[in-house]
Design a protein around this motif. Structure first.
Motif, short mmCIF file in Angstrom:
data_model
loop_
_atom_site.label_atom_id
_atom_site.label_comp_id
_atom_site.label_asym_id
_atom_site.label_seq_id
_atom_site.Cartn_x
_atom_site.Cartn_y
_atom_site.Cartn_z
N GLU A 1 -11.80 -0.18 -0.48
CA GLU A 1 -11.63 0.34 0.87
C GLU A 1 -11.43 -0.78 1.89
OE1 GLU A 1 -13.89 3.34 3.98
OE2 GLU A 1 -14.67 3.08 1.96
N TYR A 2 -12.13 -1.88 1.69
CA TYR A 2 -12.02 -3.03 2.60
C TYR A 2 -11.61 -4.26 1.81
CZ TYR A 2 -14.71 0.09 5.55
OH TYR A 2 -15.13 1.17 6.27
N ASN B 1 -6.98 5.18 -2.08
CA ASN B 1 -6.47 3.91 -1.57
C ASN B 1 -5.75 3.21 -2.71
OD1 ASN B 1 -6.03 1.99 0.35
ND2 ASN B 1 -8.03 1.03 0.15
N SER B 2 -4.44 3.36 -2.75
CA SER B 2 -3.68 2.79 -3.86
C SER B 2 -2.50 1.98 -3.34
CB SER B 2 -3.18 3.90 -4.80
OG SER B 2 -2.35 4.80 -4.09
N LYS C 1 -9.34 9.96 0.80
CA LYS C 1 -8.02 9.36 0.57
C LYS C 1 -8.09 8.45 -0.64
CE LYS C 1 -7.55 7.22 4.69
NZ LYS C 1 -6.94 6.72 5.89
N VAL D 1 1.34 4.87 1.24
CA VAL D 1 0.89 5.73 2.33
C VAL D 1 1.28 7.16 1.99
CG1 VAL D 1 1.09 6.19 4.80
CG2 VAL D 1 1.25 3.84 3.96
N LYS E 1 0.83 -1.20 0.00
CA LYS E 1 0.00 0.00 0.00
C LYS E 1 0.87 1.25 0.00
CE LYS E 1 -4.39 -1.52 1.68
NZ LYS E 1 -5.52 -1.23 2.56
N HIS F 1 -0.43 -6.56 1.34
CA HIS F 1 -1.80 -7.05 1.29
C HIS F 1 -1.94 -7.95 0.07
CE1 HIS F 1 -2.42 -3.83 4.15
NE2 HIS F 1 -3.55 -4.43 4.47
#
Length: 97
Positions: A70-71, A37-38, A35, A18, A16, A84
Motif C-alpha cells: 500500500e505504501y 494495488n497492482s 482496492k 489504475v 501501476k 514507481h
C-alpha cells in the motif's frame, strides 16, 4: 527522444494499474473499499550480490503483473508517464489469471 530507465541492483520499475472509473457506456463506478494495488513490471535490474559474491537475480520479469504494498516505492516520471521503483523484496507477489 524517449528515455528508458534500467533499474540498478534488485530494483523493479512498475507502472501501476489504475482500475477504470467508468464503464464503456459512461456509467461512473463507485470506488471499492478494497482496492487491489497492482502494477505491470516495465524493467528489472540484474539483482544483488550476497556476502559470497554470488548474484541473486530478481524474482520477477518484465511483463509480470505484481501485487504492490500500500505504501512505499519511489515515484519516477519519464516523459509524460509516471512509474514507481520498488526493491525486489517489497513486491508482495505475482498475479496470474
Amino acid at each position: 527522444m524517449a528515455r528508458r530507465l534500467i533499474p540498478s541492483l534488485n530494483r523493479i520499475l512498475v507502472e501501476k494499474i489504475v482500475p477504470p472509473s467508468k464503464t464503456n457506456a459512461g456509467i461512473l463506478l463507485p470506488e471499492k473499499t478494497s482496492k487491489l494495488n497492482s502494477g505491470k513490471v516495465v524493467a528489472v535490474g540484474p539483482g544483488s550480490w550476497d556476502k559470497d559474491g554470488k548474484l541473486i537475480p530478481v524474482t520477477v520479469k518484465e511483463g509480470d503483473t505484481v501485487l504492490l504494498p500500500e505504501y512505499g516505492g519511489i515515484e519516477v516520471n519519464l516523459g509524460d508517464k509516471g512509474y514507481h521503483l520498488y526493491r525486489d523484496e517489497d513486491i508482495l507477489g505475482t498475479l496470474h489469471d
